[in-house]
Motif scaffolding. Structure first.
Motif, mmCIF file in Angstrom:
data_model
loop_
_atom_site.group_PDB
_atom_site.id
_atom_site.type_symbol
_atom_site.label_atom_id
_atom_site.label_comp_id
_atom_site.label_asym_id
_atom_site.label_seq_id
_atom_site.Cartn_x
_atom_site.Cartn_y
_atom_site.Cartn_z
ATOM 1 N N PHE A 191 0.459 -6.343 5.295
ATOM 2 C CA PHE A 191 0.746 -5.406 4.214
ATOM 3 C C PHE A 191 2.080 -4.694 4.443
ATOM 4 C CE2 PHE A 191 -3.790 -5.968 4.104
ATOM 5 C CZ PHE A 191 -4.114 -5.923 2.755
ATOM 6 N N THR A 192 2.640 -4.183 3.358
ATOM 7 C CA THR A 192 3.714 -3.205 3.438
ATOM 8 C C THR A 192 3.087 -1.832 3.243
ATOM 9 O OG1 THR A 192 5.392 -4.741 2.606
ATOM 10 C CG2 THR A 192 5.864 -2.393 2.416
ATOM 11 N N ILE A 193 3.133 -1.023 4.284
ATOM 12 C CA ILE A 193 2.492 0.300 4.293
ATOM 13 C C ILE A 193 3.616 1.322 4.224
ATOM 14 C CG2 ILE A 193 1.052 1.866 5.655
ATOM 15 C CD1 ILE A 193 -0.184 -0.747 6.886
ATOM 16 N N ARG A 235 -1.519 10.180 2.926
ATOM 17 C CA ARG A 235 -1.518 9.187 3.994
ATOM 18 C C ARG A 235 -1.999 7.860 3.426
ATOM 19 N NH1 ARG A 235 -4.838 11.624 7.207
ATOM 20 N NH2 ARG A 235 -3.277 12.556 8.595
ATOM 21 N N VAL A 236 -1.527 6.743 3.988
ATOM 22 C CA VAL A 236 -1.833 5.438 3.398
ATOM 23 C C VAL A 236 -3.119 4.839 3.962
ATOM 24 C CG1 VAL A 236 -0.942 3.128 2.921
ATOM 25 C CG2 VAL A 236 0.646 5.049 3.070
ATOM 26 N N VAL A 237 -3.285 4.832 5.289
ATOM 27 C CA VAL A 237 -4.394 4.112 5.919
ATOM 28 C C VAL A 237 -5.074 5.008 6.946
ATOM 29 C CG1 VAL A 237 -5.041 2.120 7.350
ATOM 30 C CG2 VAL A 237 -3.246 1.874 5.617
ATOM 31 N N VAL A 238 -6.413 4.996 6.928
ATOM 32 C CA VAL A 238 -7.227 5.627 7.966
ATOM 33 C C VAL A 238 -7.957 4.512 8.702
ATOM 34 C CG1 VAL A 238 -9.115 7.213 8.463
ATOM 35 C CG2 VAL A 238 -7.489 7.743 6.634
ATOM 36 N N LEU A 290 0.877 -1.174 0.000
ATOM 37 C CA LEU A 290 0.000 0.000 0.000
ATOM 38 C C LEU A 290 0.912 1.221 0.000
ATOM 39 C CD1 LEU A 290 -2.628 -1.110 2.685
ATOM 40 C CD2 LEU A 290 -2.684 -1.476 0.210
ATOM 41 N N ASP A 291 0.956 1.927 -1.115
ATOM 42 C CA ASP A 291 1.961 2.957 -1.364
ATOM 43 C C ASP A 291 1.300 4.331 -1.421
ATOM 44 O OD1 ASP A 291 4.039 4.561 -2.267
ATOM 45 O OD2 ASP A 291 4.732 3.107 -3.754
#
Length: 457
Positions: free
Chosen positions: A47-49, A34-37, A27-28
């Motif tokens: 995952f790779t964040i 920003r990647v994740v909320v 997840l790029d």
């Protein structure tokens, strides 16, 4: 993320075999978002964040009044900017917090089994993880106040993670002192449980404090069973700093090899009415200012081994206020540090209680004594022929000139290679695998040391 939805990564597209390193699901944020909320009742796993960017808090992940499960991820190379109106000519301001993860107010996530690596704040606290704010959500069990501490209620959990090489304040060139906690920061009633993590090689810049873990403003984290190793700060408290009514419980941690660029204490610092219960920790080999320094604060310092710290003794103590109850120093081993074991600079309050300690050179107080220890002589010195950083597994492979010991006996031990410190993951014959990036050019063999375990015979 969405409520009641769990997402998993790390599967082979052909066989659905799962290996989160080999079959990375990335997840790029592309350095633009920003990647994740986070969301309640949800999980993100495997995952790779990476490469997240935020102007507020949480470059990789933000949990704002939400409590997801964050497990088995690689959270790496995320970044938080300071606010646009940040004043670079004032000190102690609010920057952008949580390079990897930011947990705000009622956020009570479970953060477990992740590698949190090389995340950064521009100016702000918590290079790896930042906790900020209280937990007072409707329907939660009511906390109670007992012995002047908040007890009960739900709490965030940070467990079994590797939190390495994160930086708070990488762009704080004006030294605003606004970038505390290279690994983890806790502020404004945050009360996470921080348990069984490797917190190593993190950095707090901008004349800020606490390379490892920072606590302030009524934050009461429980910090137990961690390796807090080789962290660096610009000002004070290389390993841990608590101040302004922060009150961590510190138990069964290894606090070693930490350093302050200003010459402040490398191990644990308390000041400005901070508090701490420091019980049954190994506080050794810190590289500046001694083991523990307590200034205008209260502590219970019991059953610790405080040895071989550089730049000062086991404990430096100063108190200007008369309203504190006396700090307690009991049943500790304080030997082989630089300088006198206990130094009292000033005490305007009640006398420090110093009892039943093994203190090199002796000390007044009930039951104190001076006796050589009978720890195992199991430190190891040797030479490294080559180093290689494994970016897939976030470890460094060190090749020794000889086989150095049995793998099971060395896993979890502390190693330093020059000024770089790490925690051993595995050993196979001459190959030592250490968490983090300890790689360096090797023209000739480099000396290394695995410090003693301080176990008794």
């Amino acid at each position: 993320m969405k409520e009641y939805v769990d997402i998993y990564g790390g599967f082979s597209p052909r066989s659905w075999k799962r290996d989160i390193s080999k079959y990375a699901t990335i997840l790029d944020g592309c350095r633009v978002r920003r990647v994740v909320v986070g969301a309640n009742h949800s999980r993100i796993d495997g995952f790779t964040i990476t490469r997240g960017l935020a102007r507020s808090h949480g470059g990789g992940i933000i949990c704002d009044d939400t409590s997801p499960i964050i497990s088995n991820n690689f959270i790496t190379d995320n970044f938080v900017l300071e606010p646009k109106d940040f004043n670079y000519h004032r000190i102690h301001q609010e920057g952008g917090n949580g390079g990897g993860i930011a947990c705000l107010y009622n956020a009570l996530p479970t953060i477990r089994n992740n590698v949190i690596f090389r995340n950064k704040t521009s100016v702000g606290c918590g290079g790896g993880i930042a906790f900020f704010g209280w937990a007072r959500k409707a329907g939660m069990p009511d906390p109670v106040i007992k012995n002047n501490r908040i007890k009960g209620g739900d709490r965030a959990l940070v467990e079994n993670n590797v939190i390495i090489d994160n930086i708070a304040g990488i762009n704080d060139i004006h030294r605003t002192r606004s970038s505390n906690g290279g690994g983890i920061s806790c502020a404004y009633e945050a009360r996470p449980i921080i348990r069984n993590n490797i917190i190593a090689g993190n950095r707090a810049k901008g004349l800020s404090d606490a390379g490892g873990i920072y606590c302030e403003y009524f934050s009461y984290p429980t910090i137990v069973g961690n390796w807090i190793v080789g962290n660096i700060c610009d000002d004070d408290g290389g390993g841990i700093y608590t101040m302004r009514l922060g009150e961590p419980i510190l138990g069964n941690n290894i606090i070693a090899g930490n350093f302050s660029m200003n010459g402040g204490v490398g191990g644990i610092r308390l000041s400005k009415e901070g508090r701490a219960c420091i019980i049954n920790n190994l506080i050794v080999y810190n590289q500046s200012g001694g083991g523990v320094r307590c200034v205008d604060s209260y502590m219970k310092l019991e059953d610790n081994i405080i040895m071989r710290n550089k730049g000062g003794g086991a404990l430096t103590y100063a108190m200007r206020f008369s309203y504190f109850m006396p700090s307690v120093v009991r049943n500790n081993i304080m030997r082989e540090n630089d300088g006198k074991a206990i130094v009292i600079l000033k005490n305007a309050g009640q006398p420090l209680v110093v009892e039943n300690n093994n203190i090199e050179g002796g000390c007044k107080g009930k039951g104190n004594f001076d006796k050589k220890t009978d720890f195992l002589v199991d430190g190891i010195n040797g030479k490294i022929k080559s180093t290689r950083f494994d970016s897939l597994h976030y470890t460094t492979i060190l090749v020794s000139g000889r086989q150095i010991g049995k793998a099971m006996q060395l896993t979890g031990r502390i190693l330093h290679l020059g000024k770089k410190w790490g925690v051993i993951k595995t050993v196979q014959k001459r190959h030592i695998v250490v968490w983090g990036d300890l790689s360096c050019p090797v023209k000739k063999e480099i000396e290394f040391e695995i410090i003693p375990s301080y176990r008794t015979m």
